[in-house]
Design an enzyme around this catalytic site. Structure first.
Site, PDB file in Angstrom:
ATOM      1  N   TYR A  74      46.209  56.301 -17.011  1.00 39.05           N
ATOM      2  CA  TYR A  74      45.019  55.473 -17.265  1.00 39.05           C
ATOM      3  C   TYR A  74      44.077  56.193 -18.248  1.00 39.05           C
ATOM      4  CZ  TYR A  74      40.577  53.117 -16.050  1.00 39.05           C
ATOM      5  OH  TYR A  74      39.386  52.457 -16.089  1.00 39.05           O
ATOM      6  N   LYS A  89      42.957  55.112 -22.088  1.00 40.51           N
ATOM      7  CA  LYS A  89      41.535  54.905 -22.410  1.00 40.51           C
ATOM      8  C   LYS A  89      41.101  55.835 -23.547  1.00 40.51           C
ATOM      9  CE  LYS A  89      40.142  51.659 -19.531  1.00 40.51           C
ATOM     10  NZ  LYS A  89      39.609  50.386 -20.027  1.00 40.51           N
TER      11      LYS A  89
HETATM   12  N1  NAP Z   1      34.701  49.900 -12.147  1.00 46.07           N
HETATM   13  C1  NAP Z   1      34.692  51.159 -12.557  1.00 46.07           C
HETATM   14  O1  NAP Z   1      34.293  52.091 -11.821  1.00 46.07           O
HETATM   15  C2  NAP Z   1      35.138  51.499 -13.959  1.00 46.07           C
HETATM   16  C3  NAP Z   1      35.028  52.828 -14.381  1.00 46.07           C
HETATM   17  C4  NAP Z   1      35.418  53.141 -15.661  1.00 46.07           C
HETATM   18  C5  NAP Z   1      35.899  52.165 -16.508  1.00 46.07           C
HETATM   19  N2  NAP Z   1      36.003  50.901 -16.066  1.00 46.07           N
HETATM   20  C6  NAP Z   1      36.531  49.896 -17.028  1.00 46.07           C
HETATM   21  O2  NAP Z   1      35.659  48.773 -17.046  1.00 46.07           O
HETATM   22  C7  NAP Z   1      36.407  47.585 -17.296  1.00 46.07           C
HETATM   23  C8  NAP Z   1      36.152  46.600 -16.194  1.00 46.07           C
HETATM   24  O3  NAP Z   1      36.569  47.214 -14.966  1.00 46.07           O
HETATM   25  P1  NAP Z   1      36.427  46.498 -13.553  1.00 46.07           P
HETATM   26  O4  NAP Z   1      36.010  47.551 -12.585  1.00 46.07           O
HETATM   27  O5  NAP Z   1      35.633  45.233 -13.695  1.00 46.07           O
HETATM   28  O6  NAP Z   1      37.942  46.214 -13.279  1.00 46.07           O
HETATM   29  P2  NAP Z   1      38.613  45.110 -12.335  1.00 46.07           P
HETATM   30  O7  NAP Z   1      37.617  44.597 -11.354  1.00 46.07           O
HETATM   31  O8  NAP Z   1      39.867  45.739 -11.822  1.00 46.07           O
HETATM   32  O9  NAP Z   1      38.935  43.958 -13.360  1.00 46.07           O
HETATM   33  C9  NAP Z   1      39.906  44.146 -14.339  1.00 46.07           C
HETATM   34  C10 NAP Z   1      40.036  42.838 -15.071  1.00 46.07           C
HETATM   35  O10 NAP Z   1      41.075  42.990 -16.047  1.00 46.07           O
HETATM   36  C11 NAP Z   1      41.921  41.841 -15.949  1.00 46.07           C
HETATM   37  N3  NAP Z   1      43.295  42.174 -16.334  1.00 46.07           N
HETATM   38  C12 NAP Z   1      44.067  43.176 -15.856  1.00 46.07           C
HETATM   39  N4  NAP Z   1      45.292  43.130 -16.452  1.00 46.07           N
HETATM   40  C13 NAP Z   1      45.262  42.091 -17.318  1.00 46.07           C
HETATM   41  C14 NAP Z   1      46.194  41.537 -18.226  1.00 46.07           C
HETATM   42  N5  NAP Z   1      47.415  42.068 -18.386  1.00 46.07           N
HETATM   43  N6  NAP Z   1      45.830  40.454 -18.953  1.00 46.07           N
HETATM   44  C15 NAP Z   1      44.592  39.921 -18.817  1.00 46.07           C
HETATM   45  N7  NAP Z   1      43.657  40.417 -17.969  1.00 46.07           N
HETATM   46  C16 NAP Z   1      43.991  41.481 -17.236  1.00 46.07           C
HETATM   47  C17 NAP Z   1      41.862  41.449 -14.485  1.00 46.07           C
HETATM   48  O11 NAP Z   1      42.225  40.104 -14.371  1.00 46.07           O
HETATM   49  P3  NAP Z   1      42.849  39.571 -12.979  1.00 46.07           P
HETATM   50  O12 NAP Z   1      41.802  39.739 -11.951  1.00 46.07           O
HETATM   51  O13 NAP Z   1      43.181  38.161 -13.324  1.00 46.07           O
HETATM   52  O14 NAP Z   1      44.046  40.440 -12.728  1.00 46.07           O
HETATM   53  C18 NAP Z   1      40.387  41.689 -14.160  1.00 46.07           C
HETATM   54  O15 NAP Z   1      39.604  40.574 -14.520  1.00 46.07           O
HETATM   55  C19 NAP Z   1      37.867  48.031 -17.412  1.00 46.07           C
HETATM   56  O16 NAP Z   1      38.173  48.226 -18.766  1.00 46.07           O
HETATM   57  C20 NAP Z   1      37.890  49.349 -16.653  1.00 46.07           C
HETATM   58  O17 NAP Z   1      38.942  50.192 -17.087  1.00 46.07           O
HETATM   59  C21 NAP Z   1      35.635  50.531 -14.826  1.00 46.07           C
END
Ligand code: NAP
Length: 165
Positions: free
Chosen positions: A66, A70
């Site tokens: 991951y 990134k």
């Molecule tokens: N939350 C954190 O602590 C954190 C920390 C660092 C970085 N981030 C980054 O912030 C962003 C948002 O994270 P989040 O926490 O909101 O993540 P999340 O709740 O796991 O949501 C991920 C989203 O990506 C979509 N997705 C995954 N695989 C996909 C694919 N192949 N095609 C289309 N859509 C896809 C999912 O859709 P489905 O639900 O339909 O599968 C979901 O809407 C991401 O880039 C993550 O890496 C988050």
């Protein structure tokens, strides 16, 4: 803004080549080809935001693949800005730290709360971020307020990517 991500975290023994390819396709290849596909639609002052992660900068449990994807994505902010600068298109990374989202919801409330406690202990500011804080940073990068910001990474991570804890 490219925000979707495959957030799979696994120890090295558990990775299959298929799972590796799927994560890299989602987190690195797809944003690149999304930008390529949108090129004809971008205005001369377009701002592209690639959502990375603090995992691009620090090693932590089960995050090697991951984090590597990134790191590649955030590198694209530099490479693509250079390539697109003469069209007036800026590309920047937005790098969240631990943030309250739906990502751990499938694990159930108890496991989610335990993970949040664990994460909170690693953040210099002693808390998780909120989606509103990330949204405000995205609005800044998307707007002309950041017109002189290009090819860089804005870290909204409670200091976890930069500070000793
Ligand atoms: N939350 C954190 O602590 C954190 C920390 C660092 C970085 N981030 C980054 O912030 C962003 C948002 O994270 P989040 O926490 O909101 O993540 P999340 O709740 O796991 O949501 C991920 C989203 O990506 C979509 N997705 C995954 N695989 C996909 C694919 N192949 N095609 C289309 N859509 C896809 C999912 O859709 P489905 O639900 O339909 O599968 C979901 O809407 C991401 O880039 C993550 O890496 C988050």
């Amino acid at each position: 803004m490219s925000n979707a991500a495959d957030v799979t975290h696994l120890p090295i023994e558990s990775w299959t080549e298929d799972a590796f390819d799927r994560l890299v396709a989602t987190n690195l290849k797809a944003p690149f080809f999304l930008v390529k596909a949108l090129l004809p639609l971008f205005s001369p002052h377009a701002s592209v935001i690639l959502v990375g992660s603090v995992s691009a900068f620090i090693g932590h449990q089960d995050a090697a693949v991951y984090g590597a994807a990134k790191a590649g994505l955030l590198s694209l902010a530099r490479g693509l800005t250079y390539e697109l600068k003469d069209r007036g298109i800026r590309v920047n990374g937005l790098s969240p730290g631990p943030t309250v989202t739906d990502t751990f919801r499938p694990l159930g409330p108890e496991r989610q709360a335990a993970i949040y406690d664990e994460l909170r202990r690693t953040v210099p500011l002693h808390r998780l971020g909120t989606t509103t804080e990330l949204a405000k940073a995205a609005v800044y990068l998307a707007s002309d307020e950041s017109a002189y910001t290009a090819g860089t990474v804005l870290r909204v991570d409670g200091g976890i990517g930069e500070l000793a804890y």
